[in-house]
Design a protein around this motif. Structure first.
Motif, PDB file in Angstrom:
ATOM      1  N   UNK A  55       0.809  -1.224   0.000  1.00  0.00           N
ATOM      2  CA  UNK A  55       0.000   0.000   0.000  1.00  0.00           C
ATOM      3  C   UNK A  55       0.837   1.268   0.000  1.00  0.00           C
ATOM      4  N   UNK A  56       2.069   1.207   0.478  1.00  0.00           N
ATOM      5  CA  UNK A  56       3.011   2.331   0.372  1.00  0.00           C
ATOM      6  C   UNK A  56       4.351   1.734  -0.014  1.00  0.00           C
ATOM      7  N   UNK A  57       4.792   2.026  -1.209  1.00  0.00           N
ATOM      8  CA  UNK A  57       6.024   1.427  -1.700  1.00  0.00           C
ATOM      9  C   UNK A  57       6.836   2.469  -2.436  1.00  0.00           C
ATOM     10  N   UNK A  58       7.893   2.043  -3.089  1.00  0.00           N
ATOM     11  CA  UNK A  58       8.737   2.942  -3.874  1.00  0.00           C
ATOM     12  C   UNK A  58       8.702   2.531  -5.330  1.00  0.00           C
ATOM     13  N   UNK A  59       8.831   3.497  -6.221  1.00  0.00           N
ATOM     14  CA  UNK A  59       8.820   3.198  -7.647  1.00  0.00           C
ATOM     15  C   UNK A  59      10.023   3.850  -8.304  1.00  0.00           C
ATOM     16  N   UNK A  60      11.014   3.072  -8.641  1.00  0.00           N
ATOM     17  CA  UNK A  60      12.237   3.471  -9.332  1.00  0.00           C
ATOM     18  C   UNK A  60      13.239   4.176  -8.423  1.00  0.00           C
ATOM     19  N   UNK A  61      12.880   5.325  -7.878  1.00  0.00           N
ATOM     20  CA  UNK A  61      13.806   6.032  -6.999  1.00  0.00           C
ATOM     21  C   UNK A  61      13.401   5.845  -5.545  1.00  0.00           C
ATOM     22  N   UNK A  62      14.396   5.857  -4.665  1.00  0.00           N
ATOM     23  CA  UNK A  62      14.133   5.646  -3.246  1.00  0.00           C
ATOM     24  C   UNK A  62      13.234   6.733  -2.663  1.00  0.00           C
ATOM     25  N   UNK A  63      13.263   7.921  -3.265  1.00  0.00           N
ATOM     26  CA  UNK A  63      12.435   9.017  -2.759  1.00  0.00           C
ATOM     27  C   UNK A  63      11.039   9.033  -3.375  1.00  0.00           C
ATOM     28  N   UNK A  64      10.790   8.179  -4.370  1.00  0.00           N
ATOM     29  CA  UNK A  64       9.513   8.193  -5.086  1.00  0.00           C
ATOM     30  C   UNK A  64       8.509   7.294  -4.359  1.00  0.00           C
ATOM     31  N   UNK A  65       7.802   7.853  -3.406  1.00  0.00           N
ATOM     32  CA  UNK A  65       6.843   7.080  -2.616  1.00  0.00           C
ATOM     33  C   UNK A  65       5.540   6.932  -3.381  1.00  0.00           C
ATOM     34  N   UNK A  66       5.030   5.706  -3.417  1.00  0.00           N
ATOM     35  CA  UNK A  66       3.802   5.421  -4.155  1.00  0.00           C
ATOM     36  C   UNK A  66       2.733   4.888  -3.206  1.00  0.00           C
ATOM     37  N   UNK A  67       1.619   5.597  -3.141  1.00  0.00           N
ATOM     38  CA  UNK A  67       0.476   5.169  -2.337  1.00  0.00           C
ATOM     39  C   UNK A  67      -0.480   4.385  -3.234  1.00  0.00           C
ATOM     40  N   UNK A  68      -0.846   3.189  -2.803  1.00  0.00           N
ATOM     41  CA  UNK A  68      -1.710   2.307  -3.575  1.00  0.00           C
ATOM     42  C   UNK A  68      -2.960   1.992  -2.753  1.00  0.00           C
ATOM     43  N   UNK A  69      -4.126   2.117  -3.355  1.00  0.00           N
ATOM     44  CA  UNK A  69      -5.366   1.822  -2.623  1.00  0.00           C
ATOM     45  C   UNK A  69      -5.937   0.477  -3.059  1.00  0.00           C
ATOM     46  N   UNK A  70      -6.678  -0.184  -2.182  1.00  0.00           N
ATOM     47  CA  UNK A  70      -7.449  -1.346  -2.615  1.00  0.00           C
ATOM     48  C   UNK A  70      -8.520  -0.897  -3.610  1.00  0.00           C
ATOM     49  N   UNK A  71      -9.043  -1.835  -4.372  1.00  0.00           N
ATOM     50  CA  UNK A  71     -10.123  -1.502  -5.304  1.00  0.00           C
ATOM     51  C   UNK A  71     -11.387  -1.153  -4.524  1.00  0.00           C
ATOM     52  N   UNK A  72     -12.053  -0.079  -4.930  1.00  0.00           N
ATOM     53  CA  UNK A  72     -13.303   0.352  -4.304  1.00  0.00           C
ATOM     54  C   UNK A  72     -14.367   0.476  -5.386  1.00  0.00           C
ATOM     55  N   UNK A  73     -15.616   0.479  -4.976  1.00  0.00           N
ATOM     56  CA  UNK A  73     -16.704   0.424  -5.956  1.00  0.00           C
ATOM     57  C   UNK A  73     -17.094   1.780  -6.515  1.00  0.00           C
ATOM     58  N   UNK A  74     -16.601   2.867  -5.917  1.00  0.00           N
ATOM     59  CA  UNK A  74     -16.949   4.190  -6.442  1.00  0.00           C
ATOM     60  C   UNK A  74     -15.839   5.182  -6.135  1.00  0.00           C
ATOM     61  N   UNK A  75     -15.931   6.340  -6.757  1.00  0.00           N
ATOM     62  CA  UNK A  75     -14.879   7.357  -6.654  1.00  0.00           C
ATOM     63  C   UNK A  75     -14.685   7.838  -5.223  1.00  0.00           C
ATOM     64  N   UNK A  76     -15.791   8.030  -4.493  1.00  0.00           N
ATOM     65  CA  UNK A  76     -15.696   8.553  -3.133  1.00  0.00           C
ATOM     66  C   UNK A  76     -14.970   7.575  -2.220  1.00  0.00           C
ATOM     67  N   UNK A  77     -15.290   6.288  -2.344  1.00  0.00           N
ATOM     68  CA  UNK A  77     -14.620   5.281  -1.519  1.00  0.00           C
ATOM     69  C   UNK A  77     -13.133   5.213  -1.839  1.00  0.00           C
ATOM     70  N   UNK A  78     -12.788   5.279  -3.135  1.00  0.00           N
ATOM     71  CA  UNK A  78     -11.382   5.254  -3.539  1.00  0.00           C
ATOM     72  C   UNK A  78     -10.631   6.431  -2.928  1.00  0.00           C
ATOM     73  N   UNK A  79     -11.278   7.593  -2.905  1.00  0.00           N
ATOM     74  CA  UNK A  79     -10.630   8.778  -2.340  1.00  0.00           C
ATOM     75  C   UNK A  79     -10.478   8.664  -0.823  1.00  0.00           C
ATOM     76  N   UNK A  80     -11.446   8.040  -0.146  1.00  0.00           N
ATOM     77  CA  UNK A  80     -11.318   7.818   1.300  1.00  0.00           C
ATOM     78  C   UNK A  80     -10.059   7.002   1.593  1.00  0.00           C
ATOM     79  N   UNK A  81      -9.872   5.936   0.855  1.00  0.00           N
ATOM     80  CA  UNK A  81      -8.677   5.118   1.014  1.00  0.00           C
ATOM     81  C   UNK A  81      -7.418   5.945   0.766  1.00  0.00           C
TER      82      UNK A  81
END
Length: 452
Positions: A55-81
């Motif tokens: 859910x929080x990882x790095x992509x290519x560079x050590x400083x490039x933090x990537x936040x990943x959400x679980x799949x949600x059924x609508x836009x509002x739920x995705x944004x809550x995550x």
């Protein structure tokens, strides 16, 4: 306006299912210090091991933090995550660390750049990538949207059209393919509406390259953006897989993962997509929105859902026309990406024509007033370029830099995060939480996202 499949869906009162996509988000942001340099602090210990936290990882560079959400059924739920996980990251940062809110990286100093500690296989891929690309080309950040089509829609189309499709898997792959074609075909419009990378900071360009004016989206430009010269084949899933296999065999790309195009077909294994089925699409054409705490807005997600629904319901390209049409679209995107964002686009008439179609579509399917307002806002951006994100950023350029503006935003967002009453702290004890465990621990029964 509707295709035969669109008419079938409309007649069976299933239009709502065309926008009932499960949605997951992936948003990258660099960690920086208070002066606008890449952070030299280690990966935050309070969010666990970067190699196992999904859910929080790095992509290519050590400083490039990537936040990943679980799949949600609508836009509002995705944004809550997204808000919850982003806040967990921010509150785990070292004192004096911030998240850079722009897609283009902060000024780059070669002695401070570190490749992400992502495990042997991924690090090997990074090193192979660097044999063909400059390190700066891998530094831009963005927001990725993952969409999966409602299963009931696939089942209904197959039940009503058994003579056209051999099985439900064929329907599934077809629908994902036409949605992918639609997004690639009109990527230039998304670049216009949401492009937010008008300039680059120091040391980004290779020697000899220089902008003569700010642009709509450096990140979305093939010339200056994320380095990838690979051209996929979106004609159908079989062609997509075959093209990637050929590219790997000819060493055009190191692995299938090295394809970083605007849309990716996703499944358990790229080679088996045709037989196992596309599980979801990954859309990769959005710059970070620096006016949002999390880099993307709910209205943007709604617009993406609306477009995806429109693509499902509308006539698709003939197979023989796909490659040429998408090649033209690629050229259009380059034109739009490198235009002066404060001026009228060369493609403004084409943009208005598509928006007019979307207006009619919204009326036909009787979408809510929020979608009508959304379309009006997008039309306003086309007619008045100064209302686009990139044009607004131009106002904040000082000495050919957006550092002052970016740091001001970053510090305000960090202050807001530190005032959060109950930020999530669960990654330190268990960084490999499942989606269900994450939901239970983050929201503690106070809110129940619909993950069906």
């Amino acid at each position: 306006m509707f295709s035969k499949i669109g008419e079938l869906i409309f007649e069976n009162e299933a239009v709502s299912k065309t926008s009932d996509f499960k949605m997951g988000l992936e948003v990258e942001m660099h960690r920086v210090d208070g002066t606008g340099n890449l952070s030299e602090e280690p990966y935050p210990a309070a969010i666990g091991d970067e190699k196992v936290n999904p859910w929080i990882t790095n992509d290519f560079l050590e400083t490039m933090s990537e936040v990943v959400t679980p799949a949600a059924s609508n836009s509002l739920d995705a944004m809550h995550y997204l808000y919850s996980i982003n806040t967990a990251l921010r509150t785990a940062l070292s004192p004096g660390e911030f998240l850079w809110p722009l897609s283009m990286p902060p000024r780059l100093a070669s002695d401070r750049i570190r490749i992400a500690k992502a495990g042997p296989e991924k690090e090997k891929y990074f090193r192979e990538w660097l044999k063909k690309h400059r390190l700066a080309e891998g530094a831009p950040c963005g927001a990725h949207i993952n969409l999966s089509i409602d299963r009931h829609l696939i089942e209904m189309v197959y039940q009503k059209m058994p003579d056209r499709f051999a099985n439900e898997l064929a329907v599934q792959n077809y629908l994902y393919t036409i949605v992918a074609q639609g997004f690639v075909r009109y990527r230039w419009l998304l670049t216009y509406l949401f492009g937010a990378s008008p300039i680059a900071e120091a040391n980004y360009f290779k020697k000899g390259d220089k902008l003569t004016h700010p642009v709509r989206s450096l990140r979305q430009s093939k010339k200056y953006g994320f380095g990838s010269n690979f051209t996929p084949d979106y004609t159908d899933v079989e062609s997509y897989v075959a093209r990637i296999k050929r590219a790997v065999a000819k060493k055009e790309i190191y692995t299938a993962a090295q394809f970083h195009g605007p849309v990716r077909f996703k499944g358990d294994n790229v080679e088996n997509l045709a037989t196992d089925g596309i599980k979801y699409l990954e859309l990769r054409m959005l710059d970070l929105d620096p006016t949002s705490y999390v880099g993307i807005r709910t209205g943007t997600l709604r617009f993406i859902r609306l477009l995806a629904s429109y693509f499902i319901m509308s006539p698709a390209l003939n197979k023989s026309e796909v490659s040429e049409a998408l090649a033209v679209a690629d050229k259009r995107n380059e034109i739009v990406a490198l235009e002066d964002p404060t001026k009228k686009s060369q493609l403004s008439e084409a943009a208005i024509a598509l928006i007019e179609h979307l207006k009619v579509y919204v009326d036909l399917i009787q979408a809510g007033p929020e979608y009508q307002e959304l379309i009006e806002d997008m039309e306003y951006r086309v007619k008045i370029p100064m209302n686009t994100p990139s044009a607004r950023l131009v106002r904040h350029i000082k000495d050919d830099s957006l550092t002052y503006y970016a740091l001001k935003r970053a510090k305000a967002y960090q202050k807001s995060a530190l005032l959060a009453l109950h930020p999530f702290r669960g990654f330190e004890d268990n960084a490999s939480l499942t989606a269900d465990e994450l939901k239970a621990k983050i929201f503690r029964g106070s809110w129940e996202p619909d993950n069906r």
